[in-house]
Design an enzyme around this catalytic site. Structure first.
Site, PDB file in Angstrom:
ATOM      1  N   SER A 139     -48.380  46.119  47.309  1.00  0.00           N
ATOM      2  CA  SER A 139     -47.944  46.289  45.916  1.00  0.00           C
ATOM      3  C   SER A 139     -47.134  47.570  45.813  1.00  0.00           C
ATOM      4  O   SER A 139     -47.329  48.500  46.613  1.00  0.00           O
ATOM      5  CB  SER A 139     -49.172  46.393  45.002  1.00  0.00           C
ATOM      6  OG  SER A 139     -48.805  46.831  43.709  1.00  0.00           O
ATOM      7  N   TYR A 152     -57.193  50.825  43.212  1.00  0.00           N
ATOM      8  CA  TYR A 152     -56.318  49.661  43.430  1.00  0.00           C
ATOM      9  C   TYR A 152     -55.099  50.073  44.260  1.00  0.00           C
ATOM     10  O   TYR A 152     -54.818  49.471  45.306  1.00  0.00           O
ATOM     11  CB  TYR A 152     -55.877  49.039  42.102  1.00  0.00           C
ATOM     12  CG  TYR A 152     -54.903  47.896  42.331  1.00  0.00           C
ATOM     13  CD1 TYR A 152     -55.334  46.727  42.949  1.00  0.00           C
ATOM     14  CD2 TYR A 152     -53.555  48.003  41.990  1.00  0.00           C
ATOM     15  CE1 TYR A 152     -54.445  45.686  43.219  1.00  0.00           C
ATOM     16  CE2 TYR A 152     -52.663  46.967  42.245  1.00  0.00           C
ATOM     17  CZ  TYR A 152     -53.110  45.809  42.868  1.00  0.00           C
ATOM     18  OH  TYR A 152     -52.238  44.794  43.145  1.00  0.00           O
TER      19      TYR A 152
HETATM   20  P1  NDP Z   1     -54.291  36.096  40.451  1.00  0.00           P
HETATM   21  O1  NDP Z   1     -55.421  36.761  39.746  1.00  0.00           O
HETATM   22  O2  NDP Z   1     -53.511  35.056  39.755  1.00  0.00           O
HETATM   23  O3  NDP Z   1     -54.818  35.457  41.822  1.00  0.00           O
HETATM   24  C1  NDP Z   1     -55.729  36.130  42.649  1.00  0.00           C
HETATM   25  C2  NDP Z   1     -56.301  35.151  43.675  1.00  0.00           C
HETATM   26  O4  NDP Z   1     -57.193  35.905  44.528  1.00  0.00           O
HETATM   27  C3  NDP Z   1     -57.101  34.031  43.048  1.00  0.00           C
HETATM   28  O5  NDP Z   1     -56.814  32.814  43.689  1.00  0.00           O
HETATM   29  C4  NDP Z   1     -58.553  34.427  43.313  1.00  0.00           C
HETATM   30  O6  NDP Z   1     -59.347  33.260  43.511  1.00  0.00           O
HETATM   31  C5  NDP Z   1     -58.404  35.191  44.632  1.00  0.00           C
HETATM   32  N1  NDP Z   1     -59.530  36.088  44.853  1.00  0.00           N
HETATM   33  C6  NDP Z   1     -59.824  37.218  44.168  1.00  0.00           C
HETATM   34  N2  NDP Z   1     -60.971  37.739  44.636  1.00  0.00           N
HETATM   35  C7  NDP Z   1     -61.413  36.910  45.638  1.00  0.00           C
HETATM   36  C8  NDP Z   1     -62.530  36.892  46.490  1.00  0.00           C
HETATM   37  N3  NDP Z   1     -63.465  37.846  46.430  1.00  0.00           N
HETATM   38  N4  NDP Z   1     -62.643  35.891  47.389  1.00  0.00           N
HETATM   39  C9  NDP Z   1     -61.719  34.928  47.452  1.00  0.00           C
HETATM   40  N5  NDP Z   1     -60.623  34.883  46.680  1.00  0.00           N
HETATM   41  C10 NDP Z   1     -60.484  35.860  45.770  1.00  0.00           C
HETATM   42  O7  NDP Z   1     -53.354  37.298  40.938  1.00  0.00           O
HETATM   43  P2  NDP Z   1     -51.917  37.300  41.695  1.00  0.00           P
HETATM   44  O8  NDP Z   1     -51.574  35.980  42.197  1.00  0.00           O
HETATM   45  O9  NDP Z   1     -50.977  37.994  40.813  1.00  0.00           O
HETATM   46  O10 NDP Z   1     -52.252  38.313  42.867  1.00  0.00           O
HETATM   47  C11 NDP Z   1     -52.289  37.932  44.225  1.00  0.00           C
HETATM   48  C12 NDP Z   1     -52.183  39.175  45.088  1.00  0.00           C
HETATM   49  O11 NDP Z   1     -50.970  39.859  44.794  1.00  0.00           O
HETATM   50  C13 NDP Z   1     -53.297  40.206  44.872  1.00  0.00           C
HETATM   51  O12 NDP Z   1     -53.643  40.750  46.124  1.00  0.00           O
HETATM   52  C14 NDP Z   1     -52.642  41.254  43.981  1.00  0.00           C
HETATM   53  O13 NDP Z   1     -53.233  42.521  44.153  1.00  0.00           O
HETATM   54  C15 NDP Z   1     -51.227  41.217  44.514  1.00  0.00           C
HETATM   55  N6  NDP Z   1     -50.198  41.697  43.593  1.00  0.00           N
HETATM   56  C16 NDP Z   1     -50.104  41.200  42.300  1.00  0.00           C
HETATM   57  C17 NDP Z   1     -49.116  41.684  41.462  1.00  0.00           C
HETATM   58  C18 NDP Z   1     -48.989  41.239  40.046  1.00  0.00           C
HETATM   59  O14 NDP Z   1     -48.357  41.959  39.243  1.00  0.00           O
HETATM   60  N7  NDP Z   1     -49.503  40.079  39.665  1.00  0.00           N
HETATM   61  C19 NDP Z   1     -48.128  42.659  41.943  1.00  0.00           C
HETATM   62  C20 NDP Z   1     -48.342  43.114  43.279  1.00  0.00           C
HETATM   63  C21 NDP Z   1     -49.320  42.628  44.086  1.00  0.00           C
HETATM   64  P3  NDP Z   1     -60.841  33.043  42.977  1.00  0.00           P
HETATM   65  O15 NDP Z   1     -61.003  33.878  41.741  1.00  0.00           O
HETATM   66  O16 NDP Z   1     -60.923  31.577  42.728  1.00  0.00           O
HETATM   67  O17 NDP Z   1     -61.713  33.487  44.095  1.00  0.00           O
HETATM   68  C1  8X3 Z   2     -49.716  45.090  40.678  1.00  0.00           C
HETATM   69  C2  8X3 Z   2     -48.401  45.656  40.283  1.00  0.00           C
HETATM   70  O1  8X3 Z   2     -47.221  47.350  38.828  1.00  0.00           O
HETATM   71  O2  8X3 Z   2     -49.343  46.425  37.999  1.00  0.00           O
HETATM   72  O3  8X3 Z   2     -49.927  45.274  42.039  1.00  0.00           O
HETATM   73  O4  8X3 Z   2     -49.360  47.992  39.822  1.00  0.00           O
HETATM   74  S1  8X3 Z   2     -48.593  46.932  39.190  1.00  0.00           S
END
Ligand code: NDP
Ligand code: 8X3
Length: 255
Positions: A139, A152
């Site tokens: 990220s 985070y």
């Molecule tokens: P979502 O919340 O939409 O998806 C997160 C996914 O992670 C879900 O499928 C959830 O599934 C899974 N997950 C979370 N905890 C667990 C666990 N303990 N075991 C198994 N699965 C888990 O978020 P995003 O798609 O936006 O995020 C995906 C990744 O991208 C993350 O690592 C996030 O930090 C990163 N990211 C996101 C950004 C954003 O702005 N959205 C920007 C930069 C990075 P379930 O709950 O069913 O287990």
């Molecule tokens: C999530 C992106 O900009 O909210 O990883 O930190 S930001």
């Protein structure tokens, strides 16, 4: 032969969009997440176009991860790509006001969950060799500080350094590693971060034109399908509407 992608966190956001993107391109899918019903619904939909294997598990549960990888059916035994996507942020309160349990959860998921899936799948990726790819979800929060990012952001900085270090140890195997570093993307991420508060979620993205999960899935597909002699080390992307603020400066009262 059909290629297979292993996606952690495929029940929403980037992971779900990746499942659709890779299915569209004819890849077989191994989809993981904790929410069984969502995995089953996605599997039912995508099984019409490709082979799908679901694993309902928590990435923090090392034993469950070990058993799931060891028990992969023969048809899904060879892995061409691992998308280490499962992850979360909890809260934006300043560090002194946070719940230590939330810090545990972020480290256990974003750091330990990611290293479990990586270590367990490395032999299969190495067996595939040239062209195999690991895409880790870092990220911008791992590159730049902002208030409330504390653990985070630090967990994502770990992902960045782990990705670089892995490349050193995978020299000679043909396995590639990318740290993908998105900025603000609209997904359930913010719903999770704000404890399900829909008003805060809406306010986060209001008027921003954020990156969408499909954009990230297209980017990941591009990374994975680069020619096998190219490694994208890291790739940072943000919505055009997001940039940086200046340093915060605390001033003493004058005179
Ligand atoms: P979502 O919340 O939409 O998806 C997160 C996914 O992670 C879900 O499928 C959830 O599934 C899974 N997950 C979370 N905890 C667990 C666990 N303990 N075991 C198994 N699965 C888990 O978020 P995003 O798609 O936006 O995020 C995906 C990744 O991208 C993350 O690592 C996030 O930090 C990163 N990211 C996101 C950004 C954003 O702005 N959205 C920007 C930069 C990075 P379930 O709950 O069913 O287990
Ligand atoms: C999530 C992106 O900009 O909210 O990883 O930190 S930001």
């Amino acid at each position: 032969m059909t290629s297979t992608v292993f996606i952690t966190g495929a029940t929403s956001g980037f992971g779900e969009a990746c499942a659709r993107r890779f299915a569209e391109a004819g890849w077989s899918l191994i989809l993981t997440g904790r929410r069984e019903e969502r995995l089953q619904a996605l599997s039912a939909e995508l099984s019409k176009v490709t082979s799908v294997h679901t694993l309902t598990l928590d990435v923090r549960d090392r034993k469950a991860m070990e058993a799931a990888v060891a028990g992969l059916p023969a048809q899904f035994a060879t892995i061409n790509a691992l998308i280490n996507n499962a992850g979360l942020a909890l809260g934006t309160d300043p560090a002194p006001k946070t719940d230590l349990d939330d810090w545990d959860t972020m480290v256990d998921t974003n750091v330990k969950g990611l290293i479990y899936s990586t270590r367990l799948l490395l032999p299969r990726l190495i067996a595939h060799g040239k062209g195999a790819t690991i895409v880790n979800l870092g990220s911008v929060a791992g590159n730049y500080p902002y208030p409330g990012s504390h653990v985070y952001g630090a967990s994502k900085a770990f992902v960045g350094q782990f990705s670089l270090n892995l490349r050193c140890d995978l020299q000679g195997t043909g396995v590639r590693v990318t740290n993908l570093e998105p900025g603000m993307c609209e997904s359930e991420f913010s719903l999770v971060r704000f404890g399900g508060d829909k008003a805060k979620y809406d306010a986060t993205y209001a008027g921003v034109d954020p990156i969408q999960s499909k954009d990230i899935a297209d980017t990941i597909y591009w990374i994975v399908t680069q020619p096998a002699h190219i490694n994208i080390n890291s790739l940072e992307l943000m919505p055009v509407t997001q940039s940086w603020a200046g340093f915060a400066v605390e001033r003493h009262k004058q005179g």
